[in-house]
Scaffold this motif. Sequence first.
Motif, mmCIF file in Angstrom:
data_model
loop_
_atom_site.group_PDB
_atom_site.id
_atom_site.type_symbol
_atom_site.label_atom_id
_atom_site.label_comp_id
_atom_site.label_asym_id
_atom_site.label_seq_id
_atom_site.Cartn_x
_atom_site.Cartn_y
_atom_site.Cartn_z
ATOM 1 N N GLN A 13 0.817 -1.222 0.000
ATOM 2 C CA GLN A 13 0.000 0.000 0.000
ATOM 3 C C GLN A 13 0.847 1.266 0.000
ATOM 4 O O GLN A 13 0.365 2.334 -0.380
ATOM 5 C CB GLN A 13 -0.917 0.023 1.222
ATOM 6 C CG GLN A 13 -1.986 -1.053 1.177
ATOM 7 C CD GLN A 13 -3.005 -0.857 2.290
ATOM 8 O OE1 GLN A 13 -3.873 -0.003 2.203
ATOM 9 N NE2 GLN A 13 -2.880 -1.651 3.350
ATOM 10 N N ASP A 14 2.085 1.172 0.469
ATOM 11 C CA ASP A 14 2.938 2.368 0.503
ATOM 12 C C ASP A 14 3.471 2.700 -0.892
ATOM 13 O O ASP A 14 3.570 3.849 -1.278
ATOM 14 C CB ASP A 14 4.114 2.151 1.463
ATOM 15 C CG ASP A 14 3.613 1.996 2.886
ATOM 16 O OD1 ASP A 14 2.531 2.548 3.186
ATOM 17 O OD2 ASP A 14 4.274 1.307 3.690
ATOM 18 N N ASN A 15 3.813 1.648 -1.626
ATOM 19 C CA ASN A 15 4.337 1.888 -2.971
ATOM 20 C C ASN A 15 3.267 1.737 -4.054
ATOM 21 O O ASN A 15 3.556 1.898 -5.241
ATOM 22 C CB ASN A 15 5.493 0.929 -3.247
ATOM 23 C CG ASN A 15 6.718 1.294 -2.415
ATOM 24 O OD1 ASN A 15 7.182 2.434 -2.467
ATOM 25 N ND2 ASN A 15 7.204 0.350 -1.612
ATOM 26 N N LEU A 16 2.053 1.407 -3.628
ATOM 27 C CA LEU A 16 0.946 1.175 -4.571
ATOM 28 C C LEU A 16 1.318 0.158 -5.661
ATOM 29 O O LEU A 16 1.223 0.431 -6.861
ATOM 30 C CB LEU A 16 0.469 2.489 -5.207
ATOM 31 C CG LEU A 16 -0.288 3.450 -4.285
ATOM 32 C CD1 LEU A 16 -0.750 4.685 -5.056
ATOM 33 C CD2 LEU A 16 -1.493 2.771 -3.650
ATOM 34 N N THR A 17 1.759 -0.996 -5.205
ATOM 35 C CA THR A 17 2.070 -2.075 -6.150
ATOM 36 C C THR A 17 1.482 -3.388 -5.641
ATOM 37 O O THR A 17 1.197 -3.519 -4.452
ATOM 38 C CB THR A 17 3.579 -2.295 -6.306
ATOM 39 O OG1 THR A 17 4.118 -2.696 -5.031
ATOM 40 C CG2 THR A 17 4.295 -1.054 -6.804
ATOM 41 N N VAL B 162 -7.494 -6.073 -3.988
ATOM 42 C CA VAL B 162 -7.023 -4.692 -3.823
ATOM 43 C C VAL B 162 -8.185 -3.736 -3.535
ATOM 44 O O VAL B 162 -8.009 -2.719 -2.858
ATOM 45 C CB VAL B 162 -6.175 -4.187 -5.018
ATOM 46 C CG1 VAL B 162 -4.962 -5.062 -5.201
ATOM 47 C CG2 VAL B 162 -6.983 -4.085 -6.296
ATOM 48 N N LEU C 98 -8.179 0.186 -3.499
ATOM 49 C CA LEU C 98 -7.274 0.345 -4.643
ATOM 50 C C LEU C 98 -7.866 -0.338 -5.882
ATOM 51 O O LEU C 98 -8.831 -1.088 -5.804
ATOM 52 C CB LEU C 98 -5.900 -0.253 -4.314
ATOM 53 C CG LEU C 98 -5.182 0.405 -3.128
ATOM 54 C CD1 LEU C 98 -3.938 -0.395 -2.750
ATOM 55 C CD2 LEU C 98 -4.812 1.847 -3.465
ATOM 56 N N TYR D 18 -6.743 -2.102 -9.890
ATOM 57 C CA TYR D 18 -5.850 -2.441 -11.003
ATOM 58 C C TYR D 18 -6.690 -2.231 -12.258
ATOM 59 O O TYR D 18 -7.579 -3.024 -12.557
ATOM 60 C CB TYR D 18 -5.364 -3.895 -10.871
ATOM 61 C CG TYR D 18 -4.606 -4.376 -12.089
ATOM 62 C CD1 TYR D 18 -3.329 -3.886 -12.365
ATOM 63 C CD2 TYR D 18 -5.171 -5.304 -12.960
ATOM 64 C CE1 TYR D 18 -2.642 -4.314 -13.496
ATOM 65 C CE2 TYR D 18 -4.485 -5.740 -14.086
ATOM 66 C CZ TYR D 18 -3.225 -5.234 -14.342
ATOM 67 O OH TYR D 18 -2.550 -5.654 -15.464
ATOM 68 N N LYS E 24 1.343 -1.832 -11.069
ATOM 69 C CA LYS E 24 0.999 -0.568 -10.427
ATOM 70 C C LYS E 24 -0.482 -0.585 -10.056
ATOM 71 O O LYS E 24 -1.311 -1.061 -10.819
ATOM 72 C CB LYS E 24 1.277 0.560 -11.422
ATOM 73 C CG LYS E 24 0.946 1.940 -10.925
ATOM 74 C CD LYS E 24 1.537 2.992 -11.850
ATOM 75 C CE LYS E 24 0.508 3.454 -12.867
ATOM 76 N NZ LYS E 24 0.989 4.580 -13.680
ATOM 77 N N LEU E 25 -0.804 -0.051 -8.895
ATOM 78 C CA LEU E 25 -2.206 0.090 -8.481
ATOM 79 C C LEU E 25 -2.527 1.571 -8.366
ATOM 80 O O LEU E 25 -1.626 2.395 -8.200
ATOM 81 C CB LEU E 25 -2.432 -0.589 -7.121
ATOM 82 C CG LEU E 25 -2.058 -2.070 -7.030
ATOM 83 C CD1 LEU E 25 -2.165 -2.544 -5.585
ATOM 84 C CD2 LEU E 25 -2.932 -2.919 -7.939
ATOM 85 N N ILE E 26 -3.808 1.912 -8.451
ATOM 86 C CA ILE E 26 -4.210 3.310 -8.246
ATOM 87 C C ILE E 26 -5.343 3.356 -7.223
ATOM 88 O O ILE E 26 -6.004 2.346 -7.006
ATOM 89 C CB ILE E 26 -4.655 3.994 -9.563
ATOM 90 C CG1 ILE E 26 -5.908 3.291 -10.128
ATOM 91 C CG2 ILE E 26 -3.535 4.019 -10.588
ATOM 92 C CD1 ILE E 26 -6.608 4.091 -11.203
ATOM 93 N N PRO E 27 -5.553 4.518 -6.604
ATOM 94 C CA PRO E 27 -6.700 4.613 -5.700
ATOM 95 C C PRO E 27 -7.987 4.415 -6.488
ATOM 96 O O PRO E 27 -8.112 4.927 -7.599
ATOM 97 C CB PRO E 27 -6.618 6.052 -5.167
ATOM 98 C CG PRO E 27 -5.220 6.490 -5.443
ATOM 99 C CD PRO E 27 -4.770 5.753 -6.660
#
Lengths: 434, 462
Positions: free
Chosen positions: B103-107, B123, B128, B130, B213-216
């Motif tokens: 969650q810190d690096n959004l991966t 996620v 989050l 994908y 990579k993940l996004i909010p």
Amino acid sequence: MSVYNSLDSITEELHKCMKCGNCMAVCPIYKETRQEVGVARGKISLVEYLLSGEIEMTERLADRFSLCTTCMACNTNCPCGVQFDKIILAARAEAVRKKGLHPVKKIAFTALKMQRMFDFGMKTGSLFQGVALKHVPHKSDRIARMRFDIGIGTDKVFPMLASKTLRSEFPEVVKVKNPKMRVAFFTGCMINYFYTDIGKAVVEVLKENDIEVVIPKGQGCCGIPASVNGDVASASALAKRNLRAFEKLGADALVVACSSGGTAWKHVFGELLENDPEFKALADKWAGKSYDISEFLIHKVPFKKQGLGRVDRKVTYHDPCHLNRGQGINKEPREILKSIPGVTVIEMKEPGRCCGMAGSFSLVHPDLSVQISDRKTADIELTHTDTVATGCPACRLQLKSGAENAGIEEEVLHTIQILAESYRAGKKNEIRSL
Amino acid sequence: MLAREVLQELIQVLGAENVLTEQEDLLTYAYDATAAMKHHKPDVVVSPLSTEQVAEVVKIAVRHNIPIYPRGSGTNLSGGTIPTKGGIVLSMLNLNKILEIDQDNLTATVQPGVIIQALNDEVLKLGLLYPPDPGTVTTATMGGSLSECSGGLRGLKYGVTKHYIMGLQIVLANGEVIRWGGKTVKNVTGYDLVALFTGAEGTLGIVTEIIVKLIPSPEARKSILAVFDDVDKAGKAIASIIRNKIIPATLEIMDNVTIQTVEHFVHAGLPLDAEAVLLIEVDGYKEVVEREAVLVEQILKDEQAVEVKIAKDDKERDLLWLARRSALPALAQKRPTTVLEDATVPRSKIPDMLKAIRRIADKHNLNIATFGHAGDGNLHPTILTDERDQDEMKRVHLAVDEIFQTAISLGGTLSGEHGIGIAKMKYLDWEFGEAGVAALRRIKEALDPNYLLNPGKIVRRD
């Protein structure tokens, strides 16, 4: 042309499949094995190869066709509307025509056909079952485990055979004062030999609703175990026997409390007997007035709400595949449960996912059956309920076995038993208030 | 047939239960989701449980010179997983673990056999997303989707698979294992092999671990339906929305044939006489979504939409998207064979492309419905046909050729999201020229000199 008589009957069904693989998202077997042969797309391809003559029917191929619980989840997720259950039934019937029936199944289905022998065997069994089965202490269910492995593992928890069969406990006609209807009850084997408590609840609830209940002594196995395994001859013989028995006594409607039995009366008898004009007409006539018990109590004769007593249960409902997808009945049992004072219904994740029992599937593929069941048990556990209700005795067996092996305190009952319990509680109150 | 010795080596590495050799199993790996393709039975199907096992399988294949066909769920539409030369099908489905969500690096770090939806379910619990969402999210694997660089409905705003792949672990064609990229947003160390292997269709190496990579996850969304009596007007509306600096998450189009079929299938209230409908979804913060929805509505009206409807609630929204999602199923039920293409053009050329497809359908007397991701220029001309009708299939192939010619002449590309595989290999020089195809071949030969990895796909061996 029905699926039971010729493989050609499904060519159009096969052509519909575009091999997109959407069936992979919902197939309970594929979820465990992750092998293409486990899912509808794989078996459809095998049937196509078989029809094109590229491969022949072999025992190994028949083995692959046994990998299906006929849960019909793929049907509902198929963008092209493929009815895979038809394909698999046709393929299995073809396998039996070409390679014969597996010897164990042959013995089993022959026994089902010989009702008196079968009855005798089951009665003797109820006396001597302790030899093979070890009783598991339990407060509400009479259950047991195999003492030794006969090829189906020793994990599965079985119900003990009832000391008296359901049908021997009732007269052929159960009378009520001022009957508003005469209804025939097809018990099915599991309710007759093991879960007589379900059968008694059916009779109790029908009587409570002023319905005369007819339980023909001449009835037998519904034949579904035979027809899903391709033994069309045995299944047809059983269909005729049942039609004769019910026709003899006659009734305004027929009820079942078992999803296989319901499927048999509503669909399968007519398909099996399509080439026999006399019996086909009879099958269609009875199909038109056959109801699952929950369907009957909601749509045909709305059940009496006054007199329902309080039943304190937190209930989660498991949809049997052949009731839900097979007959489109999923709202009715929930409606019954929600109308019972004191019952809270808490839905589990994916209540419609197959429990993995699928009749003889669980005997032929015990490990796979348990894997599928474990997912169901985990979902049930998350609901924090005390009761699982369902509409099928076979599902009840599987769900109970799963709960018992996971060590969770969960009573597994047929919906109708909880309704009967509520009427009983209502009566107690009445007496108290007198 | 493989030598007994090879099978024994495979069984030694993987265990007998992970090596399928019986014909009844092998035949179920002879195809994928691509319509009207020749089937090819592999010699063996293996399901490794670790990167090490994958590397061992590759070494065995190298020693005995046997082709390897990596496979996820086999849902691709380009013949990408068909084992054209027999050999080993390498099923990645047992490598199905989500290894980490950071969650810190959004991966997220996943194995290739993870189903896309399974990752998104996990996620989403953390707020989050994908974003890549091909039509097969519930069945396709992360590895397959990476290898095909699949797209989906959210391409316009969020991009496609390649925009979310940050790092890879790869087993090379010689059995060596390398890692490339990682969790850092910036990384210019060496050639960008992560980009090269994404969309390589398993022809350059075998991916065994993926960092994405993940996004909010967007807070709110709103869906809008616009009906047009003219394809050109719909095309202008698409351009106008973008020109006004609104980037919807989704901007889909359905043509008249699709509308008619879908409406009969799901009864979502689509007007049967419409020439085109646009389905638009804006997402983001609540306030932004409210503002954008009003703007989009105004633009659509200015561009002469006959009707504009904003979904009032989730129920209305779901009905609209059910209509769109039903496009392919509804079309697929009309005829036994469904040839689904993915020719893609710059979005300004969508009306030209739609009209060209209509001309091609008339010329070859075919039933072609078109729907697709108008916002990113990715259309799905869908030919409804019957594989058994040889004369019609000839016309289908001619029509497909012409659709691709048109797409390229409009400045577009052969494939927006389905990949080249076997199906589009012969068209490559139309887009790249001889020199371009030769460049592809040199890359292939640098990494896989013996053509062991998914041979017969993308690059033809001379």
